[in-house]
Motif scaffolding. Structure first.
Motif, short mmCIF file in Angstrom:
data_model
loop_
_atom_site.label_atom_id
_atom_site.label_comp_id
_atom_site.label_asym_id
_atom_site.label_seq_id
_atom_site.Cartn_x
_atom_site.Cartn_y
_atom_site.Cartn_z
N GLU A 161 38.80 54.76 55.31
CA GLU A 161 38.99 56.18 55.01
C GLU A 161 40.21 56.77 55.70
N PHE A 162 40.72 56.09 56.76
CA PHE A 162 41.88 56.59 57.48
C PHE A 162 43.20 56.00 57.00
N LEU A 163 43.12 54.90 56.28
CA LEU A 163 44.33 54.21 55.84
C LEU A 163 44.82 54.81 54.53
N PRO A 164 46.11 55.10 54.44
CA PRO A 164 46.62 55.59 53.16
C PRO A 164 46.61 54.47 52.14
N ALA A 165 46.35 54.81 50.91
CA ALA A 165 46.36 53.82 49.84
C ALA A 165 47.79 53.33 49.65
N PRO A 166 47.97 52.03 49.52
CA PRO A 166 49.33 51.53 49.32
C PRO A 166 49.86 51.97 47.96
N GLU A 167 51.16 52.21 47.94
CA GLU A 167 51.76 52.59 46.67
C GLU A 167 51.77 51.39 45.75
N GLU A 168 51.50 51.67 44.49
CA GLU A 168 51.53 50.58 43.52
C GLU A 168 52.97 50.19 43.24
N ARG A 169 53.16 48.90 43.07
CA ARG A 169 54.49 48.45 42.68
C ARG A 169 54.69 48.83 41.23
N PRO A 170 55.78 49.50 40.92
CA PRO A 170 55.98 49.96 39.55
C PRO A 170 56.06 48.83 38.53
N ASP A 171 56.48 47.63 38.97
CA ASP A 171 56.62 46.55 38.01
C ASP A 171 55.35 45.69 37.88
N THR A 172 54.28 46.09 38.56
CA THR A 172 53.06 45.32 38.49
C THR A 172 52.20 45.86 37.36
N GLY A 173 52.13 45.13 36.29
CA GLY A 173 51.32 45.53 35.16
C GLY A 173 49.97 44.86 35.20
N ALA A 174 49.07 45.37 34.40
CA ALA A 174 47.72 44.82 34.34
C ALA A 174 47.75 43.35 33.93
N MET A 175 48.68 43.01 33.05
CA MET A 175 48.77 41.63 32.58
C MET A 175 49.16 40.69 33.74
N GLU A 176 50.10 41.13 34.58
CA GLU A 176 50.54 40.32 35.71
C GLU A 176 49.40 40.15 36.72
N VAL A 177 48.65 41.22 36.95
CA VAL A 177 47.52 41.15 37.87
C VAL A 177 46.50 40.13 37.35
N GLU A 178 46.20 40.19 36.07
CA GLU A 178 45.24 39.26 35.47
C GLU A 178 45.72 37.82 35.59
N GLN A 179 47.02 37.61 35.43
CA GLN A 179 47.57 36.26 35.54
C GLN A 179 47.38 35.72 36.97
N HIS A 180 47.62 36.57 37.94
CA HIS A 180 47.45 36.13 39.33
C HIS A 180 45.98 35.90 39.65
N LEU A 181 45.12 36.78 39.19
CA LEU A 181 43.68 36.61 39.45
C LEU A 181 43.15 35.34 38.81
N ALA A 182 43.66 34.98 37.65
CA ALA A 182 43.19 33.80 36.94
C ALA A 182 43.46 32.52 37.72
N LEU A 183 44.36 32.55 38.66
CA LEU A 183 44.69 31.37 39.45
C LEU A 183 43.70 31.13 40.59
N LEU A 184 42.86 32.12 40.88
CA LEU A 184 41.90 32.01 41.98
C LEU A 184 40.62 31.32 41.51
N PRO A 185 39.89 30.71 42.45
CA PRO A 185 38.56 30.17 42.12
C PRO A 185 37.64 31.30 41.65
N GLN A 186 36.67 30.96 40.81
CA GLN A 186 35.77 31.95 40.19
C GLN A 186 35.16 32.93 41.19
N LYS A 187 34.59 32.41 42.29
CA LYS A 187 33.90 33.28 43.25
C LYS A 187 34.89 34.27 43.89
N GLN A 188 36.08 33.78 44.24
CA GLN A 188 37.08 34.67 44.83
C GLN A 188 37.52 35.72 43.81
N GLN A 189 37.67 35.32 42.56
CA GLN A 189 38.03 36.28 41.50
C GLN A 189 36.99 37.38 41.42
N ALA A 190 35.73 36.97 41.36
CA ALA A 190 34.64 37.94 41.20
C ALA A 190 34.57 38.90 42.39
#
Length: 181
Positions: free
Chosen positions: A108-137
């Motif tokens: 609650e005391f930490l400011p939310a990090p600014e989103e990188r403008p070039d990070t799209g939902a598709m890129e996030v999904e691609q990175h998440l897909a590389l993780l093991p299932q449990k870590q993804q979930a």
């Protein structure tokens, strides 16, 4: 030598003679005993108990890899506890003198990090897909959906410590991949 260690020694002798069922039973009996000792030592040393399972698994792997070095006429306990102690020391050395504080204590005391403008939902999904299932979930639940560690643990039938470990490993893996890019 207590009855438990006598039983473990007999199971190890049988395992070394090729009895797979005896070896499986030995590992099933060693794991909870190791967990208890490792967790107690981590608490005494001021290290996070969430690291218990890592040390236990490293110890069991070392037992597996070094089982041929145990002399069958010797008690199993001293051999086992020496391996466990060495794995604990190795783990703590790798860890260094870091002090870890759960991020949820300060969220609650930490400011939310600014989103990188070039990070799209598709890129996030691609990175998440590389993780093991449990870590993804776990990462989706906590970081994307905003669930707490406790809520995630309950929903996924995990302990809160296991959720934190999976979350830490997911972040570490993603961080390493992003640094490579």
């Amino acid at each position: 030598m207590d009855d438990r260690e006598l039983r473990w020694a007999q199971l190890m002798r049988s395992a070394l003679a090729g009895d797979g069922a005896a070896y499986e039973q030995l590992l099933r009996e060693l794991a909870p005993a190791l967990r208890t000792v490792v967790q107690r030592r981590l608490v005494r040393l001021g290290a996070p108990t969430a690291e218990t399972e890592d040390v236990v698994q490293e110890t069991l792997l070392a037992v597996h890899l070094k089982r041929h070095t145990w002399r069958t006429e010797d008690p199993l306990g001293p051999w086992l506890w020496t391996i466990a102690r060495n794995k604990m020391v190795d783990h703590l050395r790798r860890r260094g003198r870091r002090v870890e504080v759960p991020v949820e204590d300060f969220a609650e005391f930490l400011p939310a990090p600014e989103e990188r403008p070039d990070t799209g939902a598709m890129e996030v999904e691609q990175h998440l897909a590389l993780l093991p299932q449990k870590q993804q979930a776990v990462l989706r639940s906590v970081a994307v959906e905003g669930a707490s560690v406790a809520e995630t643990a309950e929903r996924m039938r995990m302990t809160p410590g296991a959720v934190r470990v999976a979350l830490h490993r997911a972040f570490a893996s993603l961080s390493a991949r992003l640094r490579e890019e």
